[in-house]
Write an enzyme that holds these catalytic residues in place. Structure first.
Site, PDB file in Angstrom:
ATOM      1  N   GLU A   1       5.165  -3.876  12.192  1.00 27.09           N
ATOM      2  CA  GLU A   1       4.206  -2.799  11.926  1.00 27.09           C
ATOM      3  C   GLU A   1       3.012  -3.461  11.269  1.00 27.09           C
ATOM      4  O   GLU A   1       3.055  -3.809  10.091  1.00 27.09           O
ATOM      5  CB  GLU A   1       4.848  -1.753  11.013  1.00 27.09           C
TER       6      GLU A   1
ATOM      7  N   GLY B   1       3.008  -5.319   7.516  1.00 29.61           N
ATOM      8  CA  GLY B   1       1.974  -6.037   6.786  1.00 29.61           C
ATOM      9  C   GLY B   1       0.865  -6.434   7.728  1.00 29.61           C
ATOM     10  O   GLY B   1       0.663  -5.814   8.786  1.00 29.61           O
ATOM     11  N   SER B   2       0.151  -7.476   7.366  1.00 24.22           N
ATOM     12  CA  SER B   2      -1.002  -7.878   8.174  1.00 24.22           C
ATOM     13  C   SER B   2      -0.574  -8.511   9.491  1.00 24.22           C
ATOM     14  O   SER B   2       0.512  -9.096   9.595  1.00 24.22           O
ATOM     15  CB  SER B   2      -1.845  -8.891   7.383  1.00 24.22           C
TER      16      SER B   2
ATOM     17  N   GLU C   1       9.183   3.446  13.959  1.00 24.50           N
ATOM     18  CA  GLU C   1       9.871   3.870  12.731  1.00 24.50           C
ATOM     19  C   GLU C   1       9.765   5.385  12.627  1.00 24.50           C
ATOM     20  O   GLU C   1       8.730   5.959  12.932  1.00 24.50           O
ATOM     21  CB  GLU C   1       9.241   3.191  11.509  1.00 24.50           C
TER      22      GLU C   1
ATOM     23  N   CYS D   1      -2.811   1.629   6.925  1.00 25.12           N
ATOM     24  CA  CYS D   1      -2.934   0.966   8.222  1.00 25.12           C
ATOM     25  C   CYS D   1      -3.476   1.906   9.286  1.00 25.12           C
ATOM     26  O   CYS D   1      -3.992   1.459  10.297  1.00 25.12           O
ATOM     27  CB  CYS D   1      -1.570   0.457   8.659  1.00 25.12           C
TER      28      CYS D   1
ATOM     29  N   ASN E   1       0.792  -1.238   0.000  1.00 25.44           N
ATOM     30  CA  ASN E   1       0.000   0.000   0.000  1.00 25.44           C
ATOM     31  C   ASN E   1       0.819   1.281   0.000  1.00 25.44           C
ATOM     32  O   ASN E   1       0.349   2.331  -0.388  1.00 25.44           O
ATOM     33  CB  ASN E   1      -0.996  -0.008   1.162  1.00 25.44           C
TER      34      ASN E   1
END
Ligand SMILES: NC(=O)c1ccc[n+]([C@@H]2O[C@H](COP(=O)([O-])OP(=O)(O)OC[C@H]3O[C@@H](n4cnc5c(N)ncnc54)[C@H](O)[C@@H]3O)[C@@H](O)[C@H]2O)c1
Ligand SMILES: O=C[C@H](O)CS(=O)(=O)O
Length: 476
Positions: A247, A225-226, A455, A281, A148
């Site tokens: 994350e 990711g998920s 991050e 997200c 994304n």
């Protein structure tokens, strides 16, 4: 190559028989890129492990200067990088340009942070002894990134890794490898050693993940990711106790209290929910609106959403683009159908949606209740479910009733309430009277099943460094 932005890629990054990249707006083939099997990936990791020592031996200033040169090249190629991103992800050009600048900002930021990895001299506890700490690079790192944000999710990891003196291999998402490969090419042009930072689309992602978790030289894995895949990585990384940054997914509440500035809240809702067609997200995923302002908020939001333009992000840079795939668009449509069957009410006119691409109309769903599935799923699409609440305690109970804890937003003019709600929300990041919170200067990350690690900010460098404590004895 007819597409000018593909000039950013190097011949060795392409393979006519490799991974096919298609444009989600129209299904056309954009490029075919080289893929790496486990043996090839092993060789890349071995080379990264060999390259990192020389890089870590350079001065912080030398690493900083090269990172700065990379930043300058990214900015100089903003238009081509943005176009490449739009072609592979569907993100409209205006948003893609914004992501290039946002992603580049992490390189600029960590070019500066590279020179501030300070150790300490700690007042001694005993005569004849002295205590110091050193901050040293973790070593060879691996990163697995989502589709994304095909550029920013790479620079948000590679920037601090290289600033710290690490080497890093990035396995990008299958659907969006081009932005990452372009970054790799520009990094080499900036003077970053070829083996130090590599982008390796995988023949099979799970094999790449397995190798990252089992290759002894990989000291840290950074996964974005998920939550489901993050748990797989976390379990496998335990075998060698590898450092991790995760994350993961989110389910952000967007709370509007009766005393909120209605226009500001609607603007924030648009910015937070519909950015990247709702595929971020930190998107507002659930709207919790107090009784007194509920109808006005729903009506105003639905009017704005119904007036949105939806289309191909190259032809119409300011439109809302497609979802990343037809499968994703169908998944979102299924969530909406299920919500309506459970009693949710679509509000207002729907924007016109082009035929053929992976588009989904932006929507507002009223009368959503917490027993509906859509109130608990990460929608990852341009749909705003609006839930009604009566008081602050109920809003907080609903907001925190999720295994996720990434971002949250709320709107109120009451300063005391701002502090109460900021402190009570179970998440990593909070927007107060604002729907856009992502910046390189702040620590980005979550709690609970949204992961751990940070991050960006000065905290981001620590994720790629270790603290070594040294005691010097016998000093008389
Ligand atoms: N917290 C954040 O900063 C952040 C940022 C962006 C996206 N996300 C989350 O990512 C999700 C959407 O991205 P996605 O669909 O790419 O997620 P995903 O988990 O399906 O894929 C992410 C990456 O993992 C790889 N992967 C998939 N299965 C794997 C396996 N078994 N082993 C190793 N690697 C594997 C994929 O190829 C991809 O590169 C959403 O849940 C979103 O919330 C989180
Ligand atoms: O999907 C979430 C990413 O982190 C994007 S952003 O940092 O919110 O722009």
């Amino acid at each position: 190559m007819t597409e000018p932005s593909l000039q950013l890629l190097r011949p060795e990054q392409l393979d006519a028989n490799g991974l096919v990249v298609t444009n989600p707006a129209n299904g056309s083939q954009v490029a075919t890129v080289r893929r790496y099997d486990t043996d090839a990936l092993t060789r890349i990791i071995d080379a990264a492990e060999a390259a990192r020592h020389g890089w870590a031996a350079r001065t912080a200033k030398q690493r900083s200067d090269i990172l700065r040169a990379w930043y300058d090249l990214i900015i100089a190629h903003t238009e081509d990088l943005a176009r490449l991103m739009t072609l592979e992800s569907g993100k409209p050009l205006d948003e893609a340009r914004g992501e290039v600048k946002y992603g580049a900002a992490f390189i600029e930021w960590f070019a500066e942070e590279a020179r501030r990895a300070y150790g300490e001299v700690i007042p001694t506890h005993a005569e004849g002894k002295r205590i110091v700490t050193l901050r040293q690079p973790v070593g060879t790192c691996a990163a697995i990134t989502p589709w994304n944000f095909p550029l920013a999710m790479i620079t948000r990891k590679v920037g601090p890794a290289l600033a710290a003196g690490c080497s890093i291999i990035v396995k990008p998402a299958e659907m969006t490898p081009l932005s990452a490969l372009a970054l790799e090419a520009l990094a080499q042009e900036a003077g970053i050693p070829h083996d130090l930072f590599r982008v390796a689309p995988a023949v099979k992602s799970s094999d790449a993940g397995d190798l990252f978790c089992t290759h002894r030289a990989v000291r840290k894995i950074s996964f974005t990711g998920s939550t489901a895949v993050g748990k797989v990585i976390m379990a496998k990384a335990a075998g060698q106790v590898k450092r991790l940054s995760l994350e993961l997914g989110g389910n952000a509440p967007f709370i509007v209290f009766d005393d909120a500035d209605l226009d500001r809240a609607v603007e924030g809702a648009i910015a937070s929910r519909y950015r990247n067609a709702g595929q971020t997200c930190v998107c507002a995923n659930r709207f919790l609106v107090q009784d007194g302002i509920y109808d006005a908020f729903v009506e105003k939001l639905a009017a704005r959403v119904g007036a949105m333009t939806v289309g191909d992000g190259v032809a119409n840079p300011s439109a809302m683009g497609p979802l990343v795939s037809h499968r994703e668009a169908a998944r979102v449509a299924g969530l909406v159908a299920q919500a309506q069957a459970q009693g949710a009410r679509p509000v207002g006119e729907l924007a016109d949606v082009p035929q053929g691409g992976a588009f989904h109309a932006p929507m507002v769903l009223a009368d959503v209740t917490t027993d509906m599935d859509i109130a608990h799923e990460e929608i990852f699409g341009p749909v705003a479910p609006v839930i009604r609440f009566s008081d602050e305690a109920e809003a907080l109970r609903i907001a925190n009733d999720t295994p996720y804890g990434l971002a949250a937003y709320f709107y109120t003019a009451d300063a005391a309430r701002q502090w109460r709600v900021m402190e009570a929300l179970e998440c990593g990041m909070v927007g107060v009277n604002d729907g856009l919170i992502s910046t390189e200067v702040a620590p980005f990350g979550g709690v609970k099943e949204s992961g751990f690690g940070r991050e960006g900010s000065s905290h981001g460098l620590a994720d790629y460094m270790t603290i070594k404590y040294c005691l010097l004895g016998g000093l008389g």
